[in-house]
Design an enzyme around this catalytic site. Sequence first.
Site, PDB file in Angstrom:
ATOM      1  N   SER A 154       0.833  -1.191   0.000  1.00 34.02           N
ATOM      2  CA  SER A 154       0.000   0.000   0.000  1.00 34.02           C
ATOM      3  C   SER A 154       0.877   1.254   0.000  1.00 34.02           C
ATOM      4  CB  SER A 154      -0.893  -0.019   1.233  1.00 34.02           C
ATOM      5  OG  SER A 154      -1.664   1.133   1.242  1.00 34.02           O
ATOM      6  N   GLY A 155       0.589   2.146  -0.949  1.00 33.44           N
ATOM      7  CA  GLY A 155       1.348   3.401  -1.023  1.00 33.44           C
ATOM      8  C   GLY A 155       2.592   3.302  -1.881  1.00 33.44           C
ATOM      9  N   THR A 159      -1.503   2.544  -8.100  1.00 37.24           N
ATOM     10  CA  THR A 159      -2.590   3.268  -8.758  1.00 37.24           C
ATOM     11  C   THR A 159      -2.030   4.391  -9.639  1.00 37.24           C
ATOM     12  OG1 THR A 159      -3.972   2.738  -6.883  1.00 37.24           O
ATOM     13  CG2 THR A 159      -4.736   4.512  -8.316  1.00 37.24           C
ATOM     14  N   ASN A 204      -1.288   5.235   3.142  1.00 40.18           N
ATOM     15  CA  ASN A 204      -1.419   5.941   1.874  1.00 40.18           C
ATOM     16  C   ASN A 204      -2.620   6.881   1.952  1.00 40.18           C
ATOM     17  OD1 ASN A 204      -1.698   6.726  -0.758  1.00 40.18           O
ATOM     18  ND2 ASN A 204      -1.913   4.663  -1.614  1.00 40.18           N
ATOM     19  N   SER A 207      -5.415   5.486  -0.630  1.00 43.51           N
ATOM     20  CA  SER A 207      -5.265   4.031  -0.720  1.00 43.51           C
ATOM     21  C   SER A 207      -6.492   3.413  -1.389  1.00 43.51           C
ATOM     22  CB  SER A 207      -5.096   3.467   0.685  1.00 43.51           C
ATOM     23  OG  SER A 207      -4.892   2.089   0.591  1.00 43.51           O
ATOM     24  N   SER A 208      -6.200   2.532  -2.368  1.00 42.68           N
ATOM     25  CA  SER A 208      -7.315   1.848  -3.037  1.00 42.68           C
ATOM     26  C   SER A 208      -7.835   0.791  -2.080  1.00 42.68           C
ATOM     27  CB  SER A 208      -6.823   1.175  -4.312  1.00 42.68           C
ATOM     28  OG  SER A 208      -5.970   2.041  -5.020  1.00 42.68           O
ATOM     29  N   GLY A 408      -2.046  -3.887  -2.205  1.00 37.86           N
ATOM     30  CA  GLY A 408      -0.772  -4.533  -1.907  1.00 37.86           C
ATOM     31  C   GLY A 408      -0.818  -5.235  -0.556  1.00 37.86           C
ATOM     32  N   GLU A 410      -0.458  -6.122   3.050  1.00 40.68           N
ATOM     33  CA  GLU A 410      -0.695  -5.198   4.176  1.00 40.68           C
ATOM     34  C   GLU A 410      -0.412  -5.842   5.524  1.00 40.68           C
ATOM     35  OE1 GLU A 410      -4.178  -2.064   2.793  1.00 40.68           O
ATOM     36  OE2 GLU A 410      -4.691  -3.690   4.160  1.00 40.68           O
TER      37      GLU A 410
HETATM   38  N1  LIG Z   1       5.331   8.046  -9.854  1.00 40.40           N
HETATM   39  C1  LIG Z   1       4.967   8.832  -8.851  1.00 40.40           C
HETATM   40  N2  LIG Z   1       5.325  10.104  -8.859  1.00 40.40           N
HETATM   41  C2  LIG Z   1       4.983  10.928  -7.856  1.00 40.40           C
HETATM   42  N3  LIG Z   1       4.275  10.531  -6.803  1.00 40.40           N
HETATM   43  C3  LIG Z   1       3.885   9.253  -6.734  1.00 40.40           C
HETATM   44  C4  LIG Z   1       4.202   8.328  -7.752  1.00 40.40           C
HETATM   45  N4  LIG Z   1       3.692   7.142  -7.431  1.00 40.40           N
HETATM   46  C5  LIG Z   1       3.071   7.315  -6.248  1.00 40.40           C
HETATM   47  N5  LIG Z   1       3.179   8.573  -5.818  1.00 40.40           N
HETATM   48  C6  LIG Z   1       2.634   9.157  -4.562  1.00 40.40           C
HETATM   49  O1  LIG Z   1       2.371   8.090  -3.720  1.00 40.40           O
HETATM   50  C7  LIG Z   1       1.013   8.068  -3.367  1.00 40.40           C
HETATM   51  C8  LIG Z   1       0.508   6.645  -3.262  1.00 40.40           C
HETATM   52  O2  LIG Z   1       0.491   6.060  -4.507  1.00 40.40           O
HETATM   53  P1  LIG Z   1      -0.657   5.076  -4.957  1.00 40.40           P
HETATM   54  O3  LIG Z   1      -1.971   5.562  -4.530  1.00 40.40           O
HETATM   55  O4  LIG Z   1      -0.455   4.801  -6.352  1.00 40.40           O
HETATM   56  O5  LIG Z   1      -0.290   3.806  -4.129  1.00 40.40           O
HETATM   57  P2  LIG Z   1      -0.895   2.376  -4.242  1.00 40.40           P
HETATM   58  O6  LIG Z   1       0.235   1.461  -4.517  1.00 40.40           O
HETATM   59  O7  LIG Z   1      -1.994   2.380  -5.217  1.00 40.40           O
HETATM   60  O8  LIG Z   1      -1.399   2.089  -2.825  1.00 40.40           O
HETATM   61  P3  LIG Z   1      -2.687   1.297  -2.335  1.00 40.40           P
HETATM   62  O9  LIG Z   1      -2.348  -0.121  -2.381  1.00 40.40           O
HETATM   63  O10 LIG Z   1      -2.876   1.808  -0.983  1.00 40.40           O
HETATM   64  O11 LIG Z   1      -3.765   1.674  -3.252  1.00 40.40           O
HETATM   65  C9  LIG Z   1       0.297   8.853  -4.431  1.00 40.40           C
HETATM   66  O12 LIG Z   1      -0.866   9.456  -3.933  1.00 40.40           O
HETATM   67  C10 LIG Z   1       1.334   9.885  -4.808  1.00 40.40           C
HETATM   68  O13 LIG Z   1       1.301  10.945  -3.923  1.00 40.40           O
HETATM   69 MG   LIG Z   2      -3.918   2.135  -5.118  1.00 33.62          MG
END
Ligand SMILES: Nc1ncnc2c1ncn2[C@@H]1O[C@H](COP(=O)(O)OP(=O)(O)OP(=O)(O)O)[C@@H](O)[C@H]1O
Ligand SMILES: [Mg+2]
Length: 1047
Positions: A154-155, A159, A204, A207-208, A408, A410
Amino acid sequence: MFSTAAVDYLNFHAYLWFLGAACKPSAIPNFLCFCLQGLGANGIRLTMESALTARDRVGVQDFVLLENFTSEAAFIENLRKRFKENLIYTYIGSVLVSVNPYKELEIYTKQNMERYRGVSFYEVSPHLYAIADNSYRSLRTERKDQCILISGESGAGKTEATKKILQYYAVTCPASQQVETVKDRLLQSNPVLEAFGNAKTLRNDNSSRFGKYMDVQFDYRGAPVGGHILNYLLEKSRVVHQNHGERNFHIFYQLLEGGEEDLLRRLGLEKNPQQYHYLVKGHCARVSSINDKNEWKIMRRALSVIGFNDSEVEDLLSIVASVLHLGNVQFAADEQGNAQVTTENQIKYLARLVSPLNLEQAAYARDALAKAVYGRTFSWLVNKVNKSLAYKASCRSTTVLGLLDIYGFEVFQHNSFEQFCINYCNEKLQQLFIELTLKSEQEEYESEGIAWEPVQYFNNKIICDLVEEKFKGIISILDEECLRPGDATDTTFLEKLEETVKNHPHFLTHKLADQKTRKSLGREEFRLSHYAGDVTYSVAGFLDKNNDLLFRNLKETMCNSENPIINQCFDRTELTDKKRPETAATQFKNSLAKLMEILMSKEPSYIRCMKPNDAKQADRFDEVLIRHQVKYLGLMENLRVRRAGFAYRRKYEVFLQRYKSLCPETWPTWDGRPYDGVAVLVKHLGYKPEEYKMGRTKIFIRFPKTLFATEDALEVRKQSLATKMQATWRGFYRRKKFLTMKRSAIAIQSWWRGTLGRRKAAKRKWAVETIRRFIKGFIYRNHPRCPENEYFLDYIRFSFLMNLKRNLPKNVLDKSWPTPPPSLCEASQLLRRLCMQNMVWTYCKRISPEWKQQLEQKVIASEIFKGKKDNYPQSVPRLFINTRLGEEEINTKVLQALENEALKYAVPVVKYDRKGYKARARQLLLTQSSAIVVEESKIKQRIDYSNLTGISVSSLSDNLFVLHVHCVDNKQKGDVVLQSDHVIETLTKAAILANKINNININQGSIKFTVGQGKEGIIDFISGSELLIAKAKNGHLTVVAPRLNSR
Ligand SMILES: Nc1ncnc2c1ncn2[C@@H]1O[C@H](COP(=O)(O)OP(=O)(O)OP(=O)(O)O)[C@@H](O)[C@H]1O
Ligand SMILES: [Mg+2]
């Protein structure tokens, strides 16, 4: 797999650069041929390896090239080095490792997208665009469905990665009006689903809280034409409860923050989230990193793009509002301990519904209803999005590219049923990853006939089995407890678990643990040793959550709802269906199994996301956290598998193509099999047997350092090659130019010579023809005109006429005339006459009256004397003059005697007496009517012309003449003998005046004349040396006339 044309083009450009752009643009096509000839036209993935040369810049771009590949420290160091330089992407072979930068990087621009478009994987620095583009190209060229699996905790940025990939396709794929709409909807589905399915967690801020698998459909042109989303297990519990520091789903806050006042009033909502029980549990309704108002606007616009009309939006939002209201329903116990709704805005039906329940049960029922309403609405929403993304012309064949963005792995302080499901899902994905990566690697070694030593890696199948196995798996046991009649509780479930899987190496409970570990486990907990680490789950709520039941009467009520969305979410058949619905865990298990099937049917690409720290901070690289992720993502194993055999492999053709310049035998071309060429090449390079293996179609190099050494050698070689190529090229170019010029010169020369030769030949031919015709004509010249002689005759005529034109007589006296050819005699004569006439005519036209008179006299003189008298020729050139004596020389008396008679001619003469022939000087005057002999003032004799019977002269050169006079009376003295120096002139004038032209006698020998009264005198003429006039003895007058030369 790669577009050869694109690669060639790039290579070509690389070479242009490489040659220092030595050639002119006009020379490019030839140059290309030249390059390709010299280097082989087959797609040389030059730049692919050239990326290797950039290896020293910041770590390695591909972990496969890491020298110390078994060292986790080296692995992490490489990640760290690159992370520090904002290089967040690194490959392990074809797997992309991404580290969340937690800051905006300038690497997602349109220009950057263009850089990756159609470019081979290794040609540019690692990027998720490269993965996206590669998958897209495979999809187009091989027409095989693709999927991109994005995993990470997560994070970690899953996404974000998904969104960026979608954006990449939206920008780089072909477009049309309809495609634009689909692209928009694909992109806009994100804000909607994120508003309803994402929430701030401790890990996050966005977070999805559901799993998402999205298919993008492409048509035959490669344009995105549709899409479909599968959603997995929404974390519904969040609707009613949030841990400290976490929030409910974004939509609640967005609605309160952004919703227009009017709307809020209609929904009965207040702006303040603190008013709602479901929003305050985590104690952080407001988060600085989230702008709910802005997000609301984005979400509202997205809803319209997807196709929501205003009333649908209102229906949807009224459900969201009702959940909030529901949360605010409070209960109090009545006397019997039954729950009573105490809140002001009581809902009567709810009170009725919950009345037989106790306080706890009532709250539970309320929460269950809220979760059910929200959960089902979410599924409805996904359906609605799917309808708007559906590809209408479904009969046409499409290929799909799937994007998996699933929660992801957790680990929380307190892990419940949701974490259990999420981590089970991650186990399954890891399993898929292991199978697919290992399998493909292994298949390659097998197909290449390379001896392959299996790599030790942790196969997590054992954990998957522990969770999902029939009868013995955790889910089976959970289901069994849920269905079992009697008093099943979470505790009995735990006991059952302990009983069934107690010997499993990855399972542990308080009871099963040894003394030491027991301390870390509660009595209500069990621990699973996941591939990513140990997670301790609390069994509390497992049964309830798995059952996911809603009181029947609540369901019934919902079926009666007038909200069309709720109406669709709660189907009446549910009420009558006696069959027990599947439990949540089984549903999840089944949907995962389906997902695995979907993914297995496609060609996968991997993006492994990592988070650098837990504080969501930029530029912070927490080694411990990273090490943990490296471990559970199995990256080291991934790398080991990749490197177990060989770090580098390349098709013989490609390898030979790149390095052939390093060996004299293979440079510039190798005629034999590529295999043999590579064998010779590596032998020349001094590869040791353990450093490489020769497969069926590829060479496998075990250590990166071997490849690097080769690369370095190539780098050095390139310099000299470039110089050589430049020189060759320049030579070639100049020579080509020279040859072209030479060819041109020769062409012009030969053409000109040909022209000259032809001209000369034609001239000769013409000459020969002419001569031949001429000769023939000459032979036939006397024949009548016929083909054989016509030319000749024409020519003769022509040349005669031309000659005549040039040689015409100059004057009438000029008697010359070109001799005409026989055929032109007549014409010539006619012409001659004409010419003469013409000359005469012209002459005559020019002649003056005096001259005319002169000529007439001369003509008469000629008629009379020509050829008859010896001194006539002498007179011809001397002009006759009007008179030899002027009037002043004639005595006036004579003139008076003549009176009016005009004097026509006067000349001094010598008169010879008739007797004695004495010479006396006299004047002879001629008038119109008579000739008069004058002596001084006396007219001695007048002879009327009528009396003049003739005039006699000799034929000799003397000047004597006799005027014969008719003697009718005595007045006439007889004939007169005279001598004039101008005898011809005098006689001519006299003959004309007297009209006696025919009466002039020219005598030979002697002249008789009358002396009067019948007497006769004789004058004898003889030729002598000089003039002598004297009386001869015989009484005759003898005249000796000198002989003239002309005679
Ligand atoms: N390539 C990137 N460039 C800049 N910031 C990023 C990037 N990837 C992620 N982030 C930052 O990290 C945060 C978390 O990313 P994201 O929501 O994609 O995580 P996730 O893997 O989908 O987590 P979850 O499993 O909780 O959904 C985003 O809101 C953004 O602020
Ligand atoms: Mg996500």
